[in-house]
Design a protein around this motif. Structure first.
Motif, PDB file in Angstrom:
ATOM      1  N   ARG A 211      -9.241   6.273  -3.726  1.00 24.15           N
ATOM      2  CA  ARG A 211      -9.280   5.197  -2.756  1.00 24.15           C
ATOM      3  C   ARG A 211      -8.003   5.171  -1.912  1.00 24.15           C
ATOM      4  O   ARG A 211      -8.060   4.962  -0.705  1.00 24.15           O
ATOM      5  CB  ARG A 211      -9.439   3.870  -3.490  1.00 24.15           C
ATOM      6  N   PHE A 212      -6.858   5.418  -2.564  1.00 22.78           N
ATOM      7  CA  PHE A 212      -5.599   5.416  -1.828  1.00 22.78           C
ATOM      8  C   PHE A 212      -5.500   6.563  -0.857  1.00 22.78           C
ATOM      9  O   PHE A 212      -5.068   6.414   0.290  1.00 22.78           O
ATOM     10  CB  PHE A 212      -4.421   5.450  -2.809  1.00 22.78           C
TER      11      PHE A 212
ATOM     12  N   GLY B  74      -4.457   1.395 -13.748  1.00 19.80           N
ATOM     13  CA  GLY B  74      -5.619   0.808 -13.083  1.00 19.80           C
ATOM     14  C   GLY B  74      -5.893   1.216 -11.649  1.00 19.80           C
ATOM     15  O   GLY B  74      -6.757   0.646 -11.012  1.00 19.80           O
ATOM     16  N   TYR B  75      -5.150   2.212 -11.117  1.00 22.68           N
ATOM     17  CA  TYR B  75      -5.380   2.595  -9.726  1.00 22.68           C
ATOM     18  C   TYR B  75      -6.398   3.722  -9.594  1.00 22.68           C
ATOM     19  O   TYR B  75      -6.444   4.626 -10.414  1.00 22.68           O
ATOM     20  CB  TYR B  75      -4.067   3.046  -9.069  1.00 22.68           C
ATOM     21  N   SER B  76      -7.157   3.680  -8.524  1.00 20.07           N
ATOM     22  CA  SER B  76      -8.073   4.762  -8.209  1.00 20.07           C
ATOM     23  C   SER B  76      -7.428   5.629  -7.143  1.00 20.07           C
ATOM     24  O   SER B  76      -7.330   5.230  -5.980  1.00 20.07           O
ATOM     25  CB  SER B  76      -9.401   4.191  -7.693  1.00 20.07           C
ATOM     26  N   PRO B  77      -6.949   6.807  -7.523  1.00 21.09           N
ATOM     27  CA  PRO B  77      -6.216   7.651  -6.558  1.00 21.09           C
ATOM     28  C   PRO B  77      -7.040   7.992  -5.324  1.00 21.09           C
ATOM     29  O   PRO B  77      -6.516   8.030  -4.215  1.00 21.09           O
ATOM     30  CB  PRO B  77      -5.893   8.909  -7.365  1.00 21.09           C
TER      31      PRO B  77
ATOM     32  N   VAL C 146       2.991   6.125  -2.764  1.00 20.50           N
ATOM     33  CA  VAL C 146       4.047   7.014  -3.250  1.00 20.50           C
ATOM     34  C   VAL C 146       3.983   7.137  -4.771  1.00 20.50           C
ATOM     35  O   VAL C 146       4.153   8.220  -5.323  1.00 20.50           O
ATOM     36  CB  VAL C 146       5.424   6.493  -2.782  1.00 20.50           C
TER      37      VAL C 146
ATOM     38  N   PHE D 120       0.833  -1.197   0.000  1.00 19.29           N
ATOM     39  CA  PHE D 120       0.000   0.000   0.000  1.00 19.29           C
ATOM     40  C   PHE D 120       0.872   1.254   0.000  1.00 19.29           C
ATOM     41  O   PHE D 120       0.667   2.172  -0.801  1.00 19.29           O
ATOM     42  CB  PHE D 120      -0.914   0.005   1.230  1.00 19.29           C
TER      43      PHE D 120
ATOM     44  N   THR E  34       2.626   1.844  -3.264  1.00 22.49           N
ATOM     45  CA  THR E  34       1.700   2.297  -4.299  1.00 22.49           C
ATOM     46  C   THR E  34       1.267   3.724  -4.024  1.00 22.49           C
ATOM     47  O   THR E  34       1.103   4.523  -4.957  1.00 22.49           O
ATOM     48  CB  THR E  34       0.469   1.382  -4.357  1.00 22.49           C
TER      49      THR E  34
ATOM     50  N   ILE F 207      -5.973   6.094   8.079  1.00 19.07           N
ATOM     51  CA  ILE F 207      -4.879   5.603   8.914  1.00 19.07           C
ATOM     52  C   ILE F 207      -4.226   6.762   9.662  1.00 19.07           C
ATOM     53  O   ILE F 207      -3.945   6.682  10.867  1.00 19.07           O
ATOM     54  CB  ILE F 207      -3.830   4.861   8.058  1.00 19.07           C
TER      55      ILE F 207
ATOM     56  N   ALA G 130      -0.595   6.418 -12.602  1.00 17.08           N
ATOM     57  CA  ALA G 130      -1.231   5.478 -11.684  1.00 17.08           C
ATOM     58  C   ALA G 130      -2.622   5.094 -12.193  1.00 17.08           C
ATOM     59  O   ALA G 130      -3.005   3.925 -12.177  1.00 17.08           O
ATOM     60  CB  ALA G 130      -1.325   6.090 -10.283  1.00 17.08           C
ATOM     61  N   ARG G 131      -3.375   6.080 -12.653  1.00 15.44           N
ATOM     62  CA  ARG G 131      -4.709   5.778 -13.174  1.00 15.44           C
ATOM     63  C   ARG G 131      -4.611   4.919 -14.419  1.00 15.44           C
ATOM     64  O   ARG G 131      -5.416   4.026 -14.637  1.00 15.44           O
ATOM     65  CB  ARG G 131      -5.442   7.066 -13.525  1.00 15.44           C
TER      66      ARG G 131
ATOM     67  N   ARG H 231       1.149   9.357  -5.641  1.00 19.85           N
ATOM     68  CA  ARG H 231       1.515  10.746  -5.337  1.00 19.85           C
ATOM     69  C   ARG H 231       2.430  11.315  -6.423  1.00 19.85           C
ATOM     70  O   ARG H 231       2.272  12.451  -6.845  1.00 19.85           O
ATOM     71  CB  ARG H 231       2.231  10.797  -3.983  1.00 19.85           C
TER      72      ARG H 231
END
Lengths: 316, 248
Positions: A209-210, A204-207, A191, A186, A189, A217, A200-201, A194
């Motif tokens: 959500r990260f 396949g990443y959903s910014p 970083v 996590f 990913t 946290i 990142a998109r 960022r």
């Protein structure tokens, strides 16, 4: 993770040395300064580490982190005031901060840059107002005093030394959690997201959500820190949700070194020790601390720890 | 079978029409090139196809499924991947980590903030295989920011392959490269195109003539001509669009 073996081992040994040194310092700290101040360093140190998860690793500058520190502080105070044990009070505070962070985070992380900062500030101000008005629970302007801290496992929490060493254990656990988060798939990913959100998109990443996960946290750890603060002092007041507290944690993080994981602890120590020394010497605290901060931003961009790390890397 | 299509695609930017009623049909398995003078709207079209821009009107379909309203990361998961004209990589990570991070996006791993980063190593074999394909194996541990321009383009292609795309959009893969780099990219694209559909934006006509099955010519955001390379390059409108330049 994929560095050459030689540099990796050297880095690991260096890191182990630093951890040992830091542990030693923290173990003797309450014998060097007042235990209450030492505990404050732990609490604000953890707060700054939690804040940096957002700032240094997710790349989002929050101006309202006192919202989580303060919500937890008040919850912890309320639980202690109602006869709960210290662990329950700490846990309750942390969980409440987390719960508050869900809607705040959900609404904030869709914004970027200055807009994110402003939204987080706005939410913190809302909570500040709530704390002022909800006098039944928070004590309003007077806050809550004389909180009971029932002993645990033979420890007597009316003794500031005992309080410190218990807090040190909690602080260490919090730091371990932060370390794990950063050195996890996590964290890695996060970083990447960022550094290059577009890339990142496109893999396949959903910014969003990260950023939201990082936010939650960070809020939970900030909450744990805030509950430690109340545990240390036995009182709570409006200062815990004040924008000045939000600003202070930013300053501590930048002084210590953002993105260095534990640099912020050094930053917290510097700010608090400086404040203590200046107050004792009757020097203007705000002016001097502010000046130190300005100088740090101008000449030690990466903060104390960041600059040191850079210096050591260059020497290798 | 049509892998990727656009119908009546339009994109307006505050009164400026960047994309004007573009119709596009890309057949499955073909290599389709999009060419046109600078400012013709090629990259805007790519952004529309990959979801980074939402059309003002018109639609995009991937294997006959509408995708124009989806977020880019959702389109990626449906099998359409793209590379960028200006190399877009994760600068602070090593080349190997760039590919590993891209590969793990479909797994549950990225959400696991409680697991050690060592668990990412499960993707290392696949990452190394991909680096082998794009001839970057010996630079696996170099920070991506320290790569040369050509090496970054190679990493770009590797990253766009990580999502196992059925359709691959390559935005000027040979940009800024010398003849040796260009030859390498031509070979790479041919390998990568096996079993996939590739759409590429290109300025370099020799690359287009070597690779493309069919081409579409854009000018001022509109489609000027579309068809087989040899037919299109003789089209008088296309010749005029390039101002009488020999469309080699």
């Amino acid at each position: 993770m994929t560095a050459l073996p030689v540099t990796r081992d050297r880095a690991r040994r260096g890191a182990a040395l630093v951890v040992a040194a830091a542990a030693l310092i923290l173990l003797i700290l309450p014998h060097v300064v007042y235990p209450v101040l030492a505990l404050d360093i732990l609490a604000f140190g953890l707060f700054a580490v939690a804040f940096d998860l957002m700032f240094g690793f997710a790349g989002l500058l929050s101006f309202g982190h006192a919202a989580f520190w303060g919500t937890s502080a008040y919850t912890t105070a309320w639980l202690l005031g109602h006869g709960q044990s210290v662990p329950v009070a700490l846990l309750g505070g942390t969980l409440t901060a987390l719960v508050v962070a869900v809607p705040v985070g959900f609404l904030s992380v869709r914004s970027i840059g200055i807009y994110f900062s402003m939204i987080t500030l706005a939410f913190a101000q809302m909570l500040s107002f709530l704390a002022l008005q909800w006098t039944d629970v928070t004590g309003g302007e007077n806050g809550l005093q004389g909180l009971a801290r029932p002993g645990l496992l033979g420890l007597d929490f009316t003794n500031s030394m005992h309080r410190y060493y218990f807090a040190l254990v909690v602080f260490a656990l919090g730091c371990c959690a932060a370390y794990r988060v950063v050195r996890s798939p996590f964290g890695k990913t996060l970083v990447a997201v960022r550094d290059n959100e577009t890339r990142a998109r496109s893999v396949g990443y959903s910014p969003t959500r990260f950023k939201l996960t990082a936010f939650l946290i960070s809020a939970a750890l900030s909450g744990l820190a805030g509950s430690l603060f109340v545990f240390g002092h036995g009182v709570v007041s409006l200062e815990v949700v004040n924008w000045r507290t939000s600003g202070e944690v930013v300053m501590m993080t930048l002084l210590g070194g953002t993105g260095t994981l534990f640099g912020p602890v050094a930053g917290a120590a510097i700010v608090l020790l400086l404040r203590d020394v200046l107050t004792t010497a009757s020097l203007p605290v705000g002016v001097v601390t502010g000046l130190v901060f300005v100088l740090a931003v101008l000449f030690f961009r990466r903060g104390v720890v960041g600059t040191l790390q850079g210096f050591l890397k260059a020497r290798r | 079978m049509i892998a990727l299509s656009a119908r009546g695609l339009c994109k307006d930017f505050r009164g400026f029409r960047a994309t004007n009623l573009v119709d596009l049909d890309v057949e499955e398995g073909e290599i389709h090139a999009i060419i046109g003078p600078n400012g013709a709207g090629k990259t805007t079209l790519f952004n529309l196809l990959s979801g980074f821009l939402k059309p003002t009107s018109g639609e995009v379909r991937l294997y006959d499924e509408p995708i124009s309203q989806l977020a880019p990361e959702a389109i990626v998961r449906r099998g359409l991947s793209r590379s960028f004209q200006i190399s877009s990589v994760f600068p602070t990570l090593s080349v190997l980590d760039n590919v590993i991070v891209a590969l793990q996006s479909r797994s549950a791993l990225p959400g696991a903030f409680w697991r050690s980063e060592r668990s990412m190593r499960t993707f290392e074999p696949r990452a190394r295989a991909l680096l082998e394909e794009v001839h970057l194996s010996n630079l696996a541990h170099r920070a991506a920011a320290d790569l040369s321009h050509g090496e970054k383009r190679q990493l770009e292609i590797a990253l766009s392959l990580t999502q196992e795309p059925r359709v691959l959009l390559l935005d000027e893969p040979t940009s800024g490269m010398g003849s040796e780099g260009v030859a390498r990219v031509i070979r790479l694209v041919r390998e990568v195109a096996r079993g996939r559909t590739v759409v590429l934006v290109e300025h370099n006509m020799s690359v287009v003539s070597e690779l493309a099955d069919r081409i579409t010519v854009l000018q001022y955001g509109s489609v000027l001509a579309t068809g087989r390379y040899d037919d299109v390059r003789r089209d008088p409108r296309v010749v005029e669009a390039y101002l009488g330049e020999e469309v080699a």
